[in-house]
Design a protein around this motif. Structure first.
Motif, PDB file in Angstrom:
ATOM      1  N   MET A   1       7.312 -52.307  -5.468  1.00  0.00           N
ATOM      2  CA  MET A   1       6.763 -53.602  -5.074  1.00  0.00           C
ATOM      3  C   MET A   1       7.184 -54.669  -6.080  1.00  0.00           C
ATOM      4  O   MET A   1       7.130 -54.467  -7.286  1.00  0.00           O
ATOM      5  CB  MET A   1       5.237 -53.516  -5.011  1.00  0.00           C
ATOM      6  N   MET A   2       7.619 -55.828  -5.566  1.00  0.00           N
ATOM      7  CA  MET A   2       7.991 -56.934  -6.440  1.00  0.00           C
ATOM      8  C   MET A   2       6.732 -57.665  -6.895  1.00  0.00           C
ATOM      9  O   MET A   2       5.862 -57.983  -6.092  1.00  0.00           O
ATOM     10  CB  MET A   2       8.919 -57.889  -5.696  1.00  0.00           C
ATOM     11  N   ARG A   3       6.663 -57.929  -8.192  1.00  0.00           N
ATOM     12  CA  ARG A   3       5.504 -58.626  -8.742  1.00  0.00           C
ATOM     13  C   ARG A   3       5.628 -60.125  -8.471  1.00  0.00           C
ATOM     14  O   ARG A   3       6.707 -60.713  -8.584  1.00  0.00           O
ATOM     15  CB  ARG A   3       5.412 -58.355 -10.230  1.00  0.00           C
ATOM     16  N   ALA A   4       4.480 -60.747  -8.129  1.00  0.00           N
ATOM     17  CA  ALA A   4       4.479 -62.176  -7.810  1.00  0.00           C
ATOM     18  C   ALA A   4       4.993 -63.035  -8.965  1.00  0.00           C
ATOM     19  O   ALA A   4       5.764 -63.974  -8.741  1.00  0.00           O
ATOM     20  CB  ALA A   4       3.076 -62.611  -7.387  1.00  0.00           C
ATOM     21  N   PRO A   5       4.618 -62.762 -10.230  1.00  0.00           N
ATOM     22  CA  PRO A   5       5.156 -63.590 -11.321  1.00  0.00           C
ATOM     23  C   PRO A   5       6.673 -63.470 -11.463  1.00  0.00           C
ATOM     24  O   PRO A   5       7.343 -64.446 -11.825  1.00  0.00           O
ATOM     25  CB  PRO A   5       4.437 -63.044 -12.562  1.00  0.00           C
ATOM     26  N   ASP A   6       7.222 -62.279 -11.186  1.00  0.00           N
ATOM     27  CA  ASP A   6       8.671 -62.108 -11.268  1.00  0.00           C
ATOM     28  C   ASP A   6       9.370 -62.939 -10.195  1.00  0.00           C
ATOM     29  O   ASP A   6      10.394 -63.590 -10.455  1.00  0.00           O
ATOM     30  CB  ASP A   6       9.046 -60.629 -11.110  1.00  0.00           C
ATOM     31  N   LEU A   7       8.821 -62.911  -8.982  1.00  0.00           N
ATOM     32  CA  LEU A   7       9.395 -63.708  -7.901  1.00  0.00           C
ATOM     33  C   LEU A   7       9.300 -65.197  -8.225  1.00  0.00           C
ATOM     34  O   LEU A   7      10.255 -65.953  -8.009  1.00  0.00           O
ATOM     35  CB  LEU A   7       8.668 -63.410  -6.593  1.00  0.00           C
ATOM     36  N   ALA A   8       8.171 -65.630  -8.781  1.00  0.00           N
ATOM     37  CA  ALA A   8       8.005 -67.043  -9.132  1.00  0.00           C
ATOM     38  C   ALA A   8       9.036 -67.463 -10.173  1.00  0.00           C
ATOM     39  O   ALA A   8       9.580 -68.574 -10.112  1.00  0.00           O
ATOM     40  CB  ALA A   8       6.588 -67.284  -9.653  1.00  0.00           C
ATOM     41  N   PHE A  84      15.009 -57.722  -9.176  1.00  0.00           N
ATOM     42  CA  PHE A  84      16.229 -57.260  -8.520  1.00  0.00           C
ATOM     43  C   PHE A  84      16.164 -55.754  -8.263  1.00  0.00           C
ATOM     44  O   PHE A  84      16.617 -55.274  -7.215  1.00  0.00           O
ATOM     45  CB  PHE A  84      17.448 -57.607  -9.370  1.00  0.00           C
ATOM     46  N   ALA A  85      15.596 -54.987  -9.188  1.00  0.00           N
ATOM     47  CA  ALA A  85      15.431 -53.545  -8.968  1.00  0.00           C
ATOM     48  C   ALA A  85      14.561 -53.284  -7.742  1.00  0.00           C
ATOM     49  O   ALA A  85      14.842 -52.373  -6.944  1.00  0.00           O
ATOM     50  CB  ALA A  85      14.823 -52.896 -10.207  1.00  0.00           C
ATOM     51  N   ALA A  86      13.503 -54.079  -7.570  1.00  0.00           N
ATOM     52  CA  ALA A  86      12.634 -53.920  -6.403  1.00  0.00           C
ATOM     53  C   ALA A  86      13.377 -54.241  -5.114  1.00  0.00           C
ATOM     54  O   ALA A  86      13.217 -53.555  -4.094  1.00  0.00           O
ATOM     55  CB  ALA A  86      11.404 -54.823  -6.545  1.00  0.00           C
ATOM     56  N   VAL A  87      14.222 -55.281  -5.144  1.00  0.00           N
ATOM     57  CA  VAL A  87      15.011 -55.651  -3.966  1.00  0.00           C
ATOM     58  C   VAL A  87      16.027 -54.563  -3.634  1.00  0.00           C
ATOM     59  O   VAL A  87      16.200 -54.185  -2.464  1.00  0.00           O
ATOM     60  CB  VAL A  87      15.715 -57.002  -4.205  1.00  0.00           C
ATOM     61  N   ILE A  88      16.704 -54.043  -4.643  1.00  0.00           N
ATOM     62  CA  ILE A  88      17.687 -52.966  -4.447  1.00  0.00           C
ATOM     63  C   ILE A  88      17.038 -51.779  -3.765  1.00  0.00           C
ATOM     64  O   ILE A  88      17.574 -51.199  -2.810  1.00  0.00           O
ATOM     65  CB  ILE A  88      18.278 -52.542  -5.815  1.00  0.00           C
ATOM     66  N   GLU A  89      15.850 -51.398  -4.263  1.00  0.00           N
ATOM     67  CA  GLU A  89      15.152 -50.232  -3.722  1.00  0.00           C
ATOM     68  C   GLU A  89      14.668 -50.490  -2.296  1.00  0.00           C
ATOM     69  O   GLU A  89      14.827 -49.646  -1.412  1.00  0.00           O
ATOM     70  CB  GLU A  89      13.968 -49.889  -4.629  1.00  0.00           C
ATOM     71  N   ALA A  90      14.097 -51.653  -2.068  1.00  0.00           N
ATOM     72  CA  ALA A  90      13.501 -51.951  -0.764  1.00  0.00           C
ATOM     73  C   ALA A  90      14.546 -52.049   0.338  1.00  0.00           C
ATOM     74  O   ALA A  90      14.269 -51.706   1.491  1.00  0.00           O
ATOM     75  CB  ALA A  90      12.697 -53.247  -0.842  1.00  0.00           C
ATOM     76  N   HIS A  91      15.752 -52.517  -0.005  1.00  0.00           N
ATOM     77  CA  HIS A  91      16.765 -52.780   1.027  1.00  0.00           C
ATOM     78  C   HIS A  91      17.930 -51.791   0.992  1.00  0.00           C
ATOM     79  O   HIS A  91      18.890 -51.966   1.742  1.00  0.00           O
ATOM     80  CB  HIS A  91      17.283 -54.209   0.880  1.00  0.00           C
ATOM     81  N   ASP A  92      17.839 -50.773   0.139  1.00  0.00           N
ATOM     82  CA  ASP A  92      18.870 -49.737   0.079  1.00  0.00           C
ATOM     83  C   ASP A  92      20.253 -50.375  -0.096  1.00  0.00           C
ATOM     84  O   ASP A  92      21.185 -50.118   0.661  1.00  0.00           O
ATOM     85  CB  ASP A  92      18.832 -48.889   1.350  1.00  0.00           C
ATOM     86  N   MET A  93      20.362 -51.215  -1.117  1.00  0.00           N
ATOM     87  CA  MET A  93      21.586 -51.982  -1.342  1.00  0.00           C
ATOM     88  C   MET A  93      22.708 -51.091  -1.871  1.00  0.00           C
ATOM     89  O   MET A  93      22.557 -50.461  -2.920  1.00  0.00           O
ATOM     90  CB  MET A  93      21.300 -53.099  -2.356  1.00  0.00           C
ATOM     91  N   PRO A  94      23.839 -51.012  -1.180  1.00  0.00           N
ATOM     92  CA  PRO A  94      24.957 -50.210  -1.693  1.00  0.00           C
ATOM     93  C   PRO A  94      25.422 -50.710  -3.052  1.00  0.00           C
ATOM     94  O   PRO A  94      25.627 -51.912  -3.249  1.00  0.00           O
ATOM     95  CB  PRO A  94      26.049 -50.397  -0.637  1.00  0.00           C
ATOM     96  N   ARG A  95      25.615 -49.814  -3.982  1.00  0.00           N
ATOM     97  CA  ARG A  95      26.020 -50.185  -5.343  1.00  0.00           C
ATOM     98  C   ARG A  95      27.381 -50.876  -5.345  1.00  0.00           C
ATOM     99  O   ARG A  95      27.675 -51.696  -6.224  1.00  0.00           O
ATOM    100  CB  ARG A  95      26.060 -48.919  -6.211  1.00  0.00           C
ATOM    101  N   ALA A  96      28.236 -50.571  -4.382  1.00  0.00           N
ATOM    102  CA  ALA A  96      29.573 -51.169  -4.351  1.00  0.00           C
ATOM    103  C   ALA A  96      29.529 -52.691  -4.278  1.00  0.00           C
ATOM    104  O   ALA A  96      30.479 -53.349  -4.713  1.00  0.00           O
ATOM    105  CB  ALA A  96      30.369 -50.619  -3.160  1.00  0.00           C
ATOM    106  N   LEU A  97      28.449 -53.263  -3.751  1.00  0.00           N
ATOM    107  CA  LEU A  97      28.395 -54.719  -3.579  1.00  0.00           C
ATOM    108  C   LEU A  97      28.151 -55.441  -4.905  1.00  0.00           C
ATOM    109  O   LEU A  97      28.940 -56.321  -5.274  1.00  0.00           O
ATOM    110  CB  LEU A  97      27.350 -55.084  -2.522  1.00  0.00           C
ATOM    111  N   PRO A  98      27.095 -55.129  -5.659  1.00  0.00           N
ATOM    112  CA  PRO A  98      26.992 -55.767  -6.975  1.00  0.00           C
ATOM    113  C   PRO A  98      28.106 -55.350  -7.922  1.00  0.00           C
ATOM    114  O   PRO A  98      28.472 -56.115  -8.818  1.00  0.00           O
ATOM    115  CB  PRO A  98      25.613 -55.339  -7.478  1.00  0.00           C
TER     116      PRO A  98
END
Length: 347
Positions: A1-8, A84-98
């Motif tokens: 879960m992404m923390r609200a202060p991190d998103l802010a 960013f770690a939370a986004v990577i996990e939530a959306h199953d981001m392929p490592r090849a892109l970053p």
């Protein structure tokens, strides 16, 4: 879960650091806008870490280590890394892109030159189209045609940025204009760096870059109809705002040495309105054949990586990882050489 202060924290970073994207993001639905702001915040700190650092090779290697930790779900204790770690996990981001983005930053750190327009598209695919492909993943879009058009848009945006920044880059002794264009025009790079002037030959190169960008803007548009309807206004807005920068360059006679083109708040508001209208039209217009055009040769690897439904295994992922590892190895060798140089001179 992404923390609200991190998103802010990420939202605030983009509000000050990327005005064009911040304006376009207002039209994205919250489910896409929030992770997109995190993505752009990470890209912004990555770009600044290299661009504003005198020790560029070490900066890229440090980013590699940060990305390793993010993909191991052990991010550094910073708001952007955690988010960013939370986004990577939530959306199953392929490592090849970053990884592609990191490779482009490694090329910057090596002060790489680009001989041809194709070479420049290859660079743009890494520093811009990779972000476009990641945006598609955030929207849940893995369709190859949509990804190809998103990559077209990324290249178009980066070419616009390069055209706008010729003078600024020259003053920092950076060169992105294709070297074969300079050779054909009889322009010596060192002499241009020493005294950058809005020579008609340089203006013509800026014009050529914008013509290629326009071609790719138009080629990208049909792909927006393949995105979720609620996300289309924001992507149209990004397309129009960046193309508007190209329009400002044209109004200055393609002189981006004496002037740095910019757009105004009223213009941005107008483009946001146009984007809403154009998005509504996509619901009733037939699909264009351009939508199904193959990807650019320079972006094909991104389309293939993002179209996979599962995350690659291992820290480095699959496919093109060898290219990134080679670039980073070259940077490490360069960095070791820089560290050893004072000892050599002292002998």
């Amino acid at each position: 879960m992404m923390r609200a202060p991190d998103l802010a924290h990420c939202k605030e970073a983009i509000r000050h650091g990327s005005l064009s994207f911040h304006a376009a993001s207002r039209l994205l639905p919250a489910a896409v806008r929030d992770p997109a702001l995190v993505l752009y915040a990470f890209c912004r700190i990555a770009d600044d870490a290299v661009d504003l650092n005198d020790e560029k090779p070490q900066a890229v290697l440090s980013l590699r280590d940060r990305l390793d930790l993010i993909y191991q779900s052990r991010p550094r204790n910073t708001p952007v890394d955690r988010a960013f770690a939370a986004v990577i996990e939530a959306h199953d981001m392929p490592r090849a892109l970053p990884d592609a983005l990191l490779e482009g930053l490694a090329w910057d750190a090596m002060d790489r030159r680009y001989a041809t327009l194709s070479d420049l598209r290859a660079y743009s695919s890494r520093v811009a189209s990779a972000v476009g492909a990641m945006m598609c993943v955030l929207m849940g879009v893995r369709d190859a045609d949509a990804l190809a058009r998103a990559c077209d848009l990324g290249v178009a945006m980066q070419l616009t940025n390069i055209a706008r920044d010729v003078g600024e880059d020259a003053r920092e002794r950076r060169m992105y204009l294709p070297t074969e264009w300079l050779d054909e025009a009889g322009i010596d790079e060192a002499a241009f760096f020493a005294d950058p002037l809005p020579d008609p030959r340089i203006r013509n190169m800026v014009k050529r870059l914008l013509l290629e960008a326009d071609r790719l803007y138009y080629r990208s548009e049909p792909g927006i109809a393949l995105l979720p309807f609620s996300a289309r206004p924001g992507i149209f807005a990004a397309r129009h705002i960046y193309a508007g920068i190209g329009g400002a360059v044209r109004r200055n006679g393609h002189d981006t040495i004496s002037y740095r083109a910019h757009t105004y708040r009223a213009q941005k508001l107008g483009w946001l309105g146009v984007s809403m209208i154009r998005s509504a039209i996509t619901a009733v217009m037939p699909r264009s054949a351009v939508m199904y055009a193959p990807p650019l040769d320079e972006t094909r690897y991104l389309v293939e990586a993002a179209a996979r439904a599962t995350r690659p295994r291992g820290i480095w992922g699959e496919g093109r990882s060898g290219n990134l590892i080679a670039a980073l190895a070259q940077l490490e060798a360069q960095d070791r050489g820089n560290l050893e140089e004072p000892r050599i001179n002292a002998m």
